[in-house]
Design a protein around this motif. Structure first.
Motif, mmCIF file in Angstrom:
data_model
loop_
_atom_site.group_PDB
_atom_site.id
_atom_site.type_symbol
_atom_site.label_atom_id
_atom_site.label_comp_id
_atom_site.label_asym_id
_atom_site.label_seq_id
_atom_site.Cartn_x
_atom_site.Cartn_y
_atom_site.Cartn_z
ATOM 1 N N ALA A 13 0.829 -1.206 0.000
ATOM 2 C CA ALA A 13 0.000 0.000 0.000
ATOM 3 C C ALA A 13 0.861 1.251 0.000
ATOM 4 N N ILE A 14 1.942 1.238 0.786
ATOM 5 C CA ILE A 14 2.851 2.383 0.846
ATOM 6 C C ILE A 14 3.524 2.596 -0.500
ATOM 7 N N THR A 15 3.933 1.484 -1.150
ATOM 8 C CA THR A 15 4.588 1.574 -2.460
ATOM 9 C C THR A 15 3.651 2.163 -3.498
ATOM 10 N N ILE A 16 2.398 1.693 -3.503
ATOM 11 C CA ILE A 16 1.415 2.191 -4.468
ATOM 12 C C ILE A 16 1.153 3.669 -4.240
ATOM 13 N N GLN A 17 1.035 4.039 -2.961
ATOM 14 C CA GLN A 17 0.789 5.434 -2.636
ATOM 15 C C GLN A 17 1.944 6.318 -3.100
ATOM 16 N N ALA A 18 3.170 5.824 -2.936
ATOM 17 C CA ALA A 18 4.345 6.586 -3.377
ATOM 18 C C ALA A 18 4.354 6.758 -4.885
ATOM 19 N N GLN A 19 3.935 5.693 -5.602
ATOM 20 C CA GLN A 19 3.900 5.761 -7.060
ATOM 21 C C GLN A 19 2.853 6.756 -7.543
ATOM 22 N N LYS A 20 1.800 6.950 -6.736
ATOM 23 C CA LYS A 20 0.721 7.840 -7.125
ATOM 24 C C LYS A 20 0.910 9.259 -6.581
ATOM 25 N N SER A 21 2.046 9.523 -5.951
ATOM 26 C CA SER A 21 2.270 10.832 -5.367
ATOM 27 C C SER A 21 2.205 11.906 -6.455
ATOM 28 N N THR A 22 1.716 13.068 -6.067
ATOM 29 C CA THR A 22 1.488 14.146 -7.010
ATOM 30 C C THR A 22 2.800 14.716 -7.540
ATOM 31 N N GLU A 23 2.850 14.922 -8.857
ATOM 32 C CA GLU A 23 3.978 15.598 -9.472
ATOM 33 C C GLU A 23 3.572 17.036 -9.745
ATOM 34 N N PHE A 24 4.467 17.960 -9.466
ATOM 35 C CA PHE A 24 4.250 19.354 -9.786
ATOM 36 C C PHE A 24 5.235 19.728 -10.880
ATOM 37 N N VAL A 25 4.711 20.215 -11.988
ATOM 38 C CA VAL A 25 5.555 20.460 -13.157
ATOM 39 C C VAL A 25 5.337 21.885 -13.660
ATOM 40 N N ALA A 209 10.549 21.658 -15.654
ATOM 41 C CA ALA A 209 11.014 21.515 -14.272
ATOM 42 C C ALA A 209 10.011 20.679 -13.493
ATOM 43 N N VAL A 210 10.426 19.478 -13.076
ATOM 44 C CA VAL A 210 9.586 18.617 -12.224
ATOM 45 C C VAL A 210 9.965 18.913 -10.779
ATOM 46 N N LYS A 211 8.986 19.334 -9.978
ATOM 47 C CA LYS A 211 9.264 19.821 -8.634
ATOM 48 C C LYS A 211 8.613 18.949 -7.565
ATOM 49 N N ASN A 212 9.266 18.892 -6.406
ATOM 50 C CA ASN A 212 8.704 18.180 -5.258
ATOM 51 C C ASN A 212 7.782 19.082 -4.448
ATOM 52 N N GLU A 213 8.122 20.368 -4.387
ATOM 53 C CA GLU A 213 7.283 21.271 -3.617
ATOM 54 C C GLU A 213 6.017 21.628 -4.395
ATOM 55 N N GLU A 214 4.962 21.905 -3.656
ATOM 56 C CA GLU A 214 3.656 22.174 -4.258
ATOM 57 C C GLU A 214 3.671 23.461 -5.069
ATOM 58 N N ILE A 215 3.068 23.395 -6.254
ATOM 59 C CA ILE A 215 2.849 24.586 -7.070
ATOM 60 C C ILE A 215 1.414 25.046 -6.825
ATOM 61 N N LYS A 216 1.253 26.267 -6.373
ATOM 62 C CA LYS A 216 -0.076 26.785 -6.080
ATOM 63 C C LYS A 216 -0.796 27.131 -7.373
ATOM 64 N N ILE A 217 -1.973 26.568 -7.561
ATOM 65 C CA ILE A 217 -2.795 26.831 -8.736
ATOM 66 C C ILE A 217 -3.919 27.776 -8.323
ATOM 67 N N THR A 218 -3.964 28.955 -8.925
ATOM 68 C CA THR A 218 -4.981 29.946 -8.600
ATOM 69 C C THR A 218 -6.077 29.937 -9.657
ATOM 70 N N LYS A 219 -7.303 29.726 -9.216
ATOM 71 C CA LYS A 219 -8.450 29.651 -10.113
ATOM 72 C C LYS A 219 -8.977 31.058 -10.391
ATOM 73 N N PRO A 220 -9.081 31.451 -11.661
ATOM 74 C CA PRO A 220 -9.573 32.802 -11.963
ATOM 75 C C PRO A 220 -11.047 32.959 -11.595
ATOM 76 N N ALA A 221 -11.435 34.184 -11.279
ATOM 77 C CA ALA A 221 -12.830 34.461 -10.894
ATOM 78 C C ALA A 221 -13.157 35.895 -11.292
ATOM 79 N N GLY A 222 -14.459 36.201 -11.275
ATOM 80 C CA GLY A 222 -14.910 37.558 -11.559
ATOM 81 C C GLY A 222 -15.216 37.778 -13.022
ATOM 82 N N GLY A 223 -16.067 38.761 -13.298
ATOM 83 C CA GLY A 223 -16.431 39.079 -14.669
ATOM 84 C C GLY A 223 -17.724 38.410 -15.091
ATOM 85 N N LYS A 224 -18.233 38.821 -16.220
ATOM 86 C CA LYS A 224 -19.462 38.256 -16.788
ATOM 87 C C LYS A 224 -19.168 36.851 -17.305
ATOM 88 N N GLN A 225 -19.832 35.840 -16.749
ATOM 89 C CA GLN A 225 -19.544 34.456 -17.134
ATOM 90 C C GLN A 225 -20.353 34.054 -18.361
#
Length: 253
Positions: A13-25, A209-225
């Motif tokens: 289970a630990i191995t599978i979880q490690a394989q599925k760990s999130t990549e930040f690119v 660049a493949v990174k270990n630290e989290e890349i913050k993803i900001t979702k746009p908002a506002g304006g006429k949808q």
């Protein structure tokens, strides 16, 4: 014996979880556009053609190039134009300026939901386009190409039964993302090519660049949808009003 099986299961289970760990690119791409200069010139109102024709021919001869940065975690991503121009770079041409002014704002993808968000600021009015991502039909070929230090596989794709695409993806980066609206291959897309309305477009990764630290993803908002279709209709109405103000629109003679 039971404890041994429990230990083996826990290790698995630990191995599978490690394989599925999130990549930040983070990827820097270069977009290139090729189009026929005379076709572009003919689309300009006749009273302005003589003033800009030579500039347009020179700009298209030099090639239109714009850089973008993709930040992705495999679930969501942002794709944004790099606006900063260094002193070492050539002055930005007329067509490039127009493209850059219209493409400000981040392009956001939700890969789980298969949707995108794109903000626009048009003549002081803010819009937020929300719609479904294109559903590509991909066919993976045997062709390989080295791009930005990664071995990629070529795939042929199509969406809306009208637009064809060629893409090169890196199987080692198991993120089904890519530049702009491209996605859905079993690896990050590092190069994509299209031809639409007589314009050849290519987007190629310059660095990855493949990174270990989290890349913050900001979702746009506002304006006429609006949906993509509704936004395009509204833009056509605005363009029509501008053409009327300029004295009758495009002269095709």
């Amino acid at each position: 014996m039971k404890n041994i099986f429990l230990l083996l299961f826990a290790c698995l289970a630990i191995t599978i979880q490690a394989q599925k760990s999130t990549e930040f690119v983070e990827v820097t791409y270069e977009l290139r556009m090729d189009m026929d200069a005379e076709t572009v010139i003919q689309s300009i109102p006749q009273q302005y053609r003589a003033q800009v024709a030579d500039q347009i021919r020179q700009e298209l001869a030099d090639g239109i190039k714009i850089n973008y940065i993709l930040k992705t975690n495999g679930q969501e991503s942002t794709y944004e134009m790099v606006e900063k121009i260094s002193n070492a770079q050539s002055p930005v041409g007329m067509i490039t300026q127009q493209m850059m002014s219209q493409d400000k704002g981040v392009f956001y993808k939700d890969l789980k939901e298969g949707t995108f968000l794109k903000p626009y600021d048009i003549m002081g009015s803010k819009y937020l386009v929300k719609d479904k991502l294109p559903e590509y039909t991909w066919e993976i070929t045997r062709e390989n190409e080295e791009i930005a230090g990664f071995t990629t596989r070529k795939a042929m794709g199509q969406y809306n039964d009208t637009i064809s695409a060629r893409a090169w993806f890196a199987p080692k980066i198991t993120i089904k993302d890519g530049p702009d609206r491209t996605w859905g291959l079993p690896g990050l897309i590092l190069k994509a090519e299209f031809n639409t309305n007589g314009v050849d477009i290519s987007v190629t990764a310059l660095s990855v660049a493949v990174k270990n630290e989290e890349i913050k993803i900001t979702k746009p908002a506002g304006g006429k949808q609006l949906s993509q279709e509704a936004f395009e209709k509204e833009m056509l109405e605005i363009q029509k009003k501008i053409q009327e103000m300029m004295g009758g629109g495009v002269d095709t003679e």
